[in-house]
Design a protein around this motif. Structure first.
Motif, PDB file in Angstrom:
ATOM      1  N   GLY A   8       8.995   2.383  12.872  1.00  0.00           N
ATOM      2  CA  GLY A   8       9.192   1.003  12.437  1.00  0.00           C
ATOM      3  C   GLY A   8       7.901   0.206  12.442  1.00  0.00           C
ATOM      4  O   GLY A   8       7.634  -0.584  11.525  1.00  0.00           O
ATOM      5  N   GLY A  65       5.302   1.000   9.397  1.00  0.00           N
ATOM      6  CA  GLY A  65       5.616   0.659   8.019  1.00  0.00           C
ATOM      7  C   GLY A  65       6.269   1.789   7.245  1.00  0.00           C
ATOM      8  O   GLY A  65       6.381   1.737   6.020  1.00  0.00           O
ATOM      9  N   TRP A  66       6.709   2.814   7.952  1.00  0.00           N
ATOM     10  CA  TRP A  66       7.309   3.974   7.288  1.00  0.00           C
ATOM     11  C   TRP A  66       8.522   3.591   6.444  1.00  0.00           C
ATOM     12  O   TRP A  66       8.665   4.012   5.299  1.00  0.00           O
ATOM     13  CB  TRP A  66       7.702   5.017   8.332  1.00  0.00           C
ATOM     14  CG  TRP A  66       8.736   5.990   7.853  1.00  0.00           C
ATOM     15  CD1 TRP A  66      10.073   5.945   8.043  1.00  0.00           C
ATOM     16  CD2 TRP A  66       8.495   7.172   7.052  1.00  0.00           C
ATOM     17  NE1 TRP A  66      10.693   7.008   7.449  1.00  0.00           N
ATOM     18  CE2 TRP A  66       9.752   7.767   6.828  1.00  0.00           C
ATOM     19  CE3 TRP A  66       7.359   7.757   6.522  1.00  0.00           C
ATOM     20  CZ2 TRP A  66       9.886   8.940   6.089  1.00  0.00           C
ATOM     21  CZ3 TRP A  66       7.503   8.921   5.787  1.00  0.00           C
ATOM     22  CH2 TRP A  66       8.747   9.505   5.577  1.00  0.00           C
ATOM     23  N   TYR A  67       9.412   2.759   7.002  1.00  0.00           N
ATOM     24  CA  TYR A  67      10.661   2.475   6.301  1.00  0.00           C
ATOM     25  C   TYR A  67      10.416   1.672   5.023  1.00  0.00           C
ATOM     26  O   TYR A  67      11.057   1.917   3.998  1.00  0.00           O
ATOM     27  CB  TYR A  67      11.606   1.734   7.242  1.00  0.00           C
ATOM     28  CG  TYR A  67      12.043   2.563   8.424  1.00  0.00           C
ATOM     29  CD1 TYR A  67      12.889   3.662   8.252  1.00  0.00           C
ATOM     30  CD2 TYR A  67      11.584   2.293   9.708  1.00  0.00           C
ATOM     31  CE1 TYR A  67      13.277   4.445   9.324  1.00  0.00           C
ATOM     32  CE2 TYR A  67      11.968   3.074  10.792  1.00  0.00           C
ATOM     33  CZ  TYR A  67      12.812   4.141  10.597  1.00  0.00           C
ATOM     34  OH  TYR A  67      13.188   4.918  11.640  1.00  0.00           O
ATOM     35  N   ASP A  68       9.494   0.707   5.060  1.00  0.00           N
ATOM     36  CA  ASP A  68       9.173  -0.058   3.849  1.00  0.00           C
ATOM     37  C   ASP A  68       8.587   0.846   2.778  1.00  0.00           C
ATOM     38  O   ASP A  68       8.952   0.761   1.602  1.00  0.00           O
ATOM     39  CB  ASP A  68       8.190  -1.185   4.183  1.00  0.00           C
ATOM     40  CG  ASP A  68       8.822  -2.251   5.053  1.00  0.00           C
ATOM     41  OD1 ASP A  68      10.059  -2.387   4.998  1.00  0.00           O
ATOM     42  OD2 ASP A  68       8.091  -2.932   5.792  1.00  0.00           O
ATOM     43  N   GLU A  69       7.657   1.704   3.158  1.00  0.00           N
ATOM     44  CA  GLU A  69       7.024   2.584   2.187  1.00  0.00           C
ATOM     45  C   GLU A  69       7.985   3.666   1.692  1.00  0.00           C
ATOM     46  O   GLU A  69       7.893   4.098   0.538  1.00  0.00           O
ATOM     47  CB  GLU A  69       5.783   3.232   2.805  1.00  0.00           C
ATOM     48  CG  GLU A  69       4.658   2.261   3.105  1.00  0.00           C
ATOM     49  CD  GLU A  69       4.120   1.609   1.836  1.00  0.00           C
ATOM     50  OE1 GLU A  69       3.947   2.312   0.821  1.00  0.00           O
ATOM     51  OE2 GLU A  69       3.890   0.382   1.848  1.00  0.00           O
ATOM     52  N   ARG A 110      11.202   3.392   1.107  1.00  0.00           N
ATOM     53  CA  ARG A 110      12.045   2.841   0.046  1.00  0.00           C
ATOM     54  C   ARG A 110      11.285   2.824  -1.282  1.00  0.00           C
ATOM     55  O   ARG A 110      11.824   3.170  -2.335  1.00  0.00           O
ATOM     56  CB  ARG A 110      12.506   1.431   0.411  1.00  0.00           C
ATOM     57  CG  ARG A 110      13.622   1.406   1.447  1.00  0.00           C
ATOM     58  CD  ARG A 110      14.195   0.025   1.573  1.00  0.00           C
ATOM     59  NE  ARG A 110      13.255  -0.904   2.182  1.00  0.00           N
ATOM     60  CZ  ARG A 110      13.188  -1.150   3.489  1.00  0.00           C
ATOM     61  NH1 ARG A 110      13.998  -0.522   4.312  1.00  0.00           N
ATOM     62  NH2 ARG A 110      12.301  -2.008   3.964  1.00  0.00           N
ATOM     63  N   THR A 111      10.011   2.408  -1.219  1.00  0.00           N
ATOM     64  CA  THR A 111       9.194   2.398  -2.429  1.00  0.00           C
ATOM     65  C   THR A 111       8.979   3.801  -2.963  1.00  0.00           C
ATOM     66  O   THR A 111       9.016   4.037  -4.176  1.00  0.00           O
ATOM     67  CB  THR A 111       7.840   1.727  -2.147  1.00  0.00           C
ATOM     68  OG1 THR A 111       8.052   0.417  -1.629  1.00  0.00           O
ATOM     69  CG2 THR A 111       7.003   1.629  -3.400  1.00  0.00           C
ATOM     70  N   ARG A 138      12.021   4.987  -4.848  1.00  0.00           N
ATOM     71  CA  ARG A 138      12.136   4.312  -6.151  1.00  0.00           C
ATOM     72  C   ARG A 138      11.148   4.899  -7.167  1.00  0.00           C
ATOM     73  O   ARG A 138      11.494   5.130  -8.327  1.00  0.00           O
ATOM     74  CB  ARG A 138      11.906   2.806  -5.990  1.00  0.00           C
ATOM     75  CG  ARG A 138      12.201   2.019  -7.253  1.00  0.00           C
ATOM     76  CD  ARG A 138      12.094   0.525  -7.052  1.00  0.00           C
ATOM     77  NE  ARG A 138      10.726   0.106  -6.841  1.00  0.00           N
ATOM     78  CZ  ARG A 138      10.247  -0.379  -5.702  1.00  0.00           C
ATOM     79  NH1 ARG A 138      11.032  -0.485  -4.651  1.00  0.00           N
ATOM     80  NH2 ARG A 138       8.985  -0.756  -5.611  1.00  0.00           N
ATOM     81  N   SER A 150      -0.217   5.208   9.862  1.00  0.00           N
ATOM     82  CA  SER A 150       0.045   4.168   8.867  1.00  0.00           C
ATOM     83  C   SER A 150       0.341   4.852   7.545  1.00  0.00           C
ATOM     84  O   SER A 150      -0.391   5.756   7.130  1.00  0.00           O
ATOM     85  CB  SER A 150      -1.157   3.237   8.729  1.00  0.00           C
ATOM     86  OG  SER A 150      -0.931   2.268   7.721  1.00  0.00           O
ATOM     87  N   SER A 180       1.311   4.738   3.331  1.00  0.00           N
ATOM     88  CA  SER A 180       1.149   3.971   2.103  1.00  0.00           C
ATOM     89  C   SER A 180       1.402   4.878   0.917  1.00  0.00           C
ATOM     90  O   SER A 180       1.140   6.083   0.966  1.00  0.00           O
ATOM     91  CB  SER A 180      -0.251   3.356   2.007  1.00  0.00           C
ATOM     92  OG  SER A 180      -1.238   4.377   2.000  1.00  0.00           O
ATOM     93  N   ASN A 181       1.926   4.291  -0.171  1.00  0.00           N
ATOM     94  CA  ASN A 181       2.173   5.049  -1.387  1.00  0.00           C
ATOM     95  C   ASN A 181       0.915   5.067  -2.244  1.00  0.00           C
ATOM     96  O   ASN A 181       0.211   4.072  -2.367  1.00  0.00           O
ATOM     97  CB  ASN A 181       3.327   4.420  -2.172  1.00  0.00           C
ATOM     98  CG  ASN A 181       4.673   4.711  -1.540  1.00  0.00           C
ATOM     99  OD1 ASN A 181       5.175   5.819  -1.609  1.00  0.00           O
ATOM    100  ND2 ASN A 181       5.255   3.707  -0.901  1.00  0.00           N
TER     101      ASN A 181
END
Length: 242
Positions: free
Chosen positions: A24, A27-31, A33-34, A37, A59, A61-62
């Motif tokens: 959490g 930032g795993w959960y935010d990335e 979802r992206t 998608r 950390s 990131s996409n």
């Protein structure tokens, strides 16, 4: 059987809470979802993991697909990734150290320029390619990593390695032709329909605009014609326009 042991059960529960907390904060959960998608739209998504030394956390990131090239091995496992990113001279100096940067970026840093420079990171097994870049040591790790600036591709800015491949590359469906990129995602399959619907919508709007503001004929002597609501175009006696 191990779950019957109360000490083991408590340890596993603590580790589960700890891992969820770490994910959490990273930032795993935010990335994630992206990433899902992007994968549904373009059949391929790339999530990259770096280490946040200050927080002691990974950390995530996409990576934009246009900024990445990856290859898989004979077993279908991705083991090569080239990813590009842009940095201002001040940010590059903070990350790599000013002395490691090419002279072009050093001069921009000295002049407080904010122009962004392109950097590339190559990650691959040591024996996979013969890169024409200065250094070549993974420090005993199976995956070699090297950074270089596009303005000076002959000199490595930083090198090192990874014990595990630092990118998770998700493909909606594997290509039957053997290519590394994904295929047959919903967005991938609907591209032709989307383009057709977009063209139809564009034509419809053009027809509405033409009906509301049809073409007119005017004489050069009239000057500016006011087409806005309640607009008044003043004409001299004998002048008119259609």
């Amino acid at each position: 059987d191990l779950m019957e042991d109360s000490d083991v059960r408590r340890w596993l529960q603590r580790m589960e809470i700890h891992c969820n907390r770490q994910l959490g904060q990273s930032g795993w959960y935010d990335e994630a979802r992206t990433a899902v998608r992007i994968g549904v739209d373009f059949a391929t998504s790339i999530m990259f993991r770096t280490n946040n030394v200050k927080k002691g956390l990974p950390s995530y990131s996409n990576v934009h697909l246009k900024n990445a090239v990856f290859l898989d091995n004979e077993f279908g496992d991705v083991d090569v990734l080239f990813r590009s990113f842009w940095l201002k001279p001040s940010d590059a100096a903070a990350i790599f150290g000013l002395e490691q940067l090419p002279d072009t970026i050093k001069e921009a840093y000295a002049m407080n320029r904010t122009r962004r420079f392109r950097f590339t990171q190559a990650i691959l097994p040591l024996d996979r390619f013969d890169l024409d870049i200065g250094r070549r040591s993974s420090k005993g790790m199976p995956f070699y990593s090297v950074y270089y600036a596009d303005c000076d591709r002959k000199r490595a800015i930083r090198e090192g390695g990874y014990w595990t491949f630092p990118a998770y590359i998700w493909r909606f469906s594997r290509s039957s032709t053997g290519g590394p990129w994904g295929t047959d995602s919903p967005g991938y399959l609907e591209v032709s329909n989307v383009k057709q619907l977009g063209g139809m919508r564009k034509d419809f709007h053009r027809m509405v605009q033409q009906k509301a503001r049809p073409p007119i004929k005017a004489s050069d002597s009239i000057g500016y014609i006011h087409l806005e609501p309640n607009g008044i175009t003043r004409l001299r006696p004998g002048q008119d326009y259609a």
